[in-house]
Scaffold this motif. Structure first.
Motif, short mmCIF file in Angstrom:
data_model
loop_
_atom_site.label_atom_id
_atom_site.label_comp_id
_atom_site.label_asym_id
_atom_site.label_seq_id
_atom_site.Cartn_x
_atom_site.Cartn_y
_atom_site.Cartn_z
N ASP A 48 0.81 -1.23 0.00
CA ASP A 48 0.00 0.00 0.00
C ASP A 48 0.84 1.28 0.00
OD1 ASP A 48 0.90 -0.19 2.61
OD2 ASP A 48 -1.08 0.00 3.52
N VAL A 95 3.27 1.72 -2.33
CA VAL A 95 3.83 1.85 -3.67
C VAL A 95 2.71 2.02 -4.69
CG1 VAL A 95 5.87 0.47 -3.13
CG2 VAL A 95 3.88 -0.64 -4.12
N THR A 96 3.06 2.54 -5.85
CA THR A 96 2.13 2.62 -6.97
C THR A 96 2.61 1.64 -8.03
OG1 THR A 96 1.70 4.95 -6.53
CG2 THR A 96 1.14 4.14 -8.73
N LEU A 97 1.74 0.73 -8.42
CA LEU A 97 2.12 -0.26 -9.43
C LEU A 97 2.02 0.36 -10.82
CD1 LEU A 97 0.20 -3.37 -8.05
CD2 LEU A 97 2.61 -2.77 -7.74
N HIS A 98 2.95 -0.02 -11.69
CA HIS A 98 2.99 0.44 -13.07
C HIS A 98 3.29 -0.75 -13.97
CE1 HIS A 98 3.20 4.72 -12.01
NE2 HIS A 98 3.99 4.33 -11.02
N GLN A 102 -3.70 -4.75 -17.48
CA GLN A 102 -3.68 -3.77 -16.39
C GLN A 102 -2.88 -4.31 -15.23
OE1 GLN A 102 -5.02 -0.75 -16.62
NE2 GLN A 102 -5.85 -1.16 -18.65
N THR A 160 -6.53 -3.06 -10.43
CA THR A 160 -7.36 -2.25 -11.31
C THR A 160 -8.78 -2.82 -11.30
OG1 THR A 160 -5.47 -1.72 -12.72
CG2 THR A 160 -7.66 -1.41 -13.68
#
Length: 115
Positions: free
Chosen positions: A9, A11-14, A65, A69
């Motif tokens: 939570d 981090v931002t996933l890419h 995705q 998502t």
């Protein structure tokens, strides 16, 4: 906590790469049968040669995705017209799967083969 671990939570996933195109294969009989029931509701779910020839199809790159998502049900016609127009709305049945993708190396020229 381990010094090299970061809570999910935090981090931002890419996506690590852009996905312009891909081919998907039915790798499990269970998934292939589920899809076959959706595409051919009144017939055998698997083609007779399914065990002997992998079935690949052109995937929609826009559906690739990152985890987490939200899934949005696609909309379309839901059956024959009841009063002149076919009913329209989110799909009533939805087949989904978890994918594992591999990115190997760099692009190669068609026909160059392994050397």
């Amino acid at each position: 906590m381990e010094p090299n671990l970061v809570p999910l939570d935090a981090v931002t996933l890419h996506r690590p790469i852009g996905v312009p195109n891909y081919v998907d294969f039915y790798s499990s009989r269970h998934h292939a049968e589920n899809v076959g029931r959706l595409f051919r509701p009144n017939a055998e779910p698997l083609p007779a040669n399914w065990r002997h020839l992998p079935i690949g199809y052109h995937g929609r790159a826009g559906t690739v995705q990152v985890s987490g998502t939200p899934v949005v049900r696609p909309c379309g016609q839901l059956g024959p017209p009841s009063d002149g127009l076919p009913p329209f709305g989110p799909s009533r049945r939805l087949d989904f799967e978890a994918e594992v993708g591999f990115v190997v190396g760099a692009p190669s020229e068609p026909g160059s083969g392994w050397r």
